[in-house]
Scaffold this motif. Structure first.
Motif, mmCIF file in Angstrom:
data_model
loop_
_atom_site.group_PDB
_atom_site.id
_atom_site.type_symbol
_atom_site.label_atom_id
_atom_site.label_comp_id
_atom_site.label_asym_id
_atom_site.label_seq_id
_atom_site.Cartn_x
_atom_site.Cartn_y
_atom_site.Cartn_z
ATOM 1 N N PRO A 27 -2.790 2.890 11.078
ATOM 2 C CA PRO A 27 -2.618 1.444 10.981
ATOM 3 C C PRO A 27 -2.745 0.801 12.362
ATOM 4 N N ARG A 86 0.513 11.314 15.647
ATOM 5 C CA ARG A 86 -0.926 11.036 15.519
ATOM 6 C C ARG A 86 -1.393 10.008 16.534
ATOM 7 N N ALA A 128 -2.560 10.958 6.153
ATOM 8 C CA ALA A 128 -3.961 11.317 6.388
ATOM 9 C C ALA A 128 -4.896 10.099 6.372
ATOM 10 N N ASP A 129 -4.397 8.951 5.928
ATOM 11 C CA ASP A 129 -5.208 7.734 5.926
ATOM 12 C C ASP A 129 -5.502 7.304 7.361
ATOM 13 N N PRO A 130 -6.464 6.407 7.551
ATOM 14 C CA PRO A 130 -6.715 5.884 8.897
ATOM 15 C C PRO A 130 -5.429 5.290 9.480
ATOM 16 N N ALA A 177 0.833 -1.201 0.000
ATOM 17 C CA ALA A 177 0.000 0.000 0.000
ATOM 18 C C ALA A 177 0.867 1.249 0.000
ATOM 19 N N GLU A 178 0.411 2.281 -0.675
ATOM 20 C CA GLU A 178 1.065 3.583 -0.617
ATOM 21 C C GLU A 178 0.791 4.184 0.755
ATOM 22 N N PHE A 179 1.765 4.889 1.313
ATOM 23 C CA PHE A 179 1.605 5.499 2.625
ATOM 24 C C PHE A 179 1.096 6.932 2.487
ATOM 25 N N ASP A 180 0.073 7.256 3.261
ATOM 26 C CA ASP A 180 -0.446 8.619 3.328
ATOM 27 C C ASP A 180 -0.777 8.890 4.783
ATOM 28 N N THR A 213 3.663 -1.849 11.906
ATOM 29 C CA THR A 213 3.747 -1.096 10.661
ATOM 30 C C THR A 213 5.208 -1.037 10.237
#
Length: 77
Positions: free
Chosen positions: A17, A41, A13-15, A8-11, A21
């Motif tokens: 993990p 976060r 702002a995504d939920p 997966a690409e890391f962002d 990780t």
């Protein structure tokens, strides 16, 4: 693609993990920033405390930079 499937690409702002990780990337791609942002976060959103997190990086310079960034973001440094 990893042996376990697509990567997966890391962002940031995504939920957030859950579980373990792993961030892998080439030099100069923002790994330390990404790790510090994740830790910030997790703590800011009450998911974990600093005492509950194990954050690992390799190399003395990266370790010192990560420590400074996390402490600065947490207001303890």
């Amino acid at each position: 693609m990893s042996a376990d499937g697509p990567v997966a690409e890391f962002d940031i702002a995504d939920p957030l993990p859950t579980g373990t990780t792993l961030l892998e990337a080439s030099a100069g791609t923002g790994k330390t920033w990404a790790i510090a942002a994740l830790v910030t976060r997790l703590v800011a959103e009450g998911v974990a405390t600093l005492d509950e997190l194990l954050v690992v990086t390799f190399g003395r310079a990266a370790s010192a930079e990560l420590k400074d960034r996390v402490r600065g973001a947490a207001g303890t440094g």
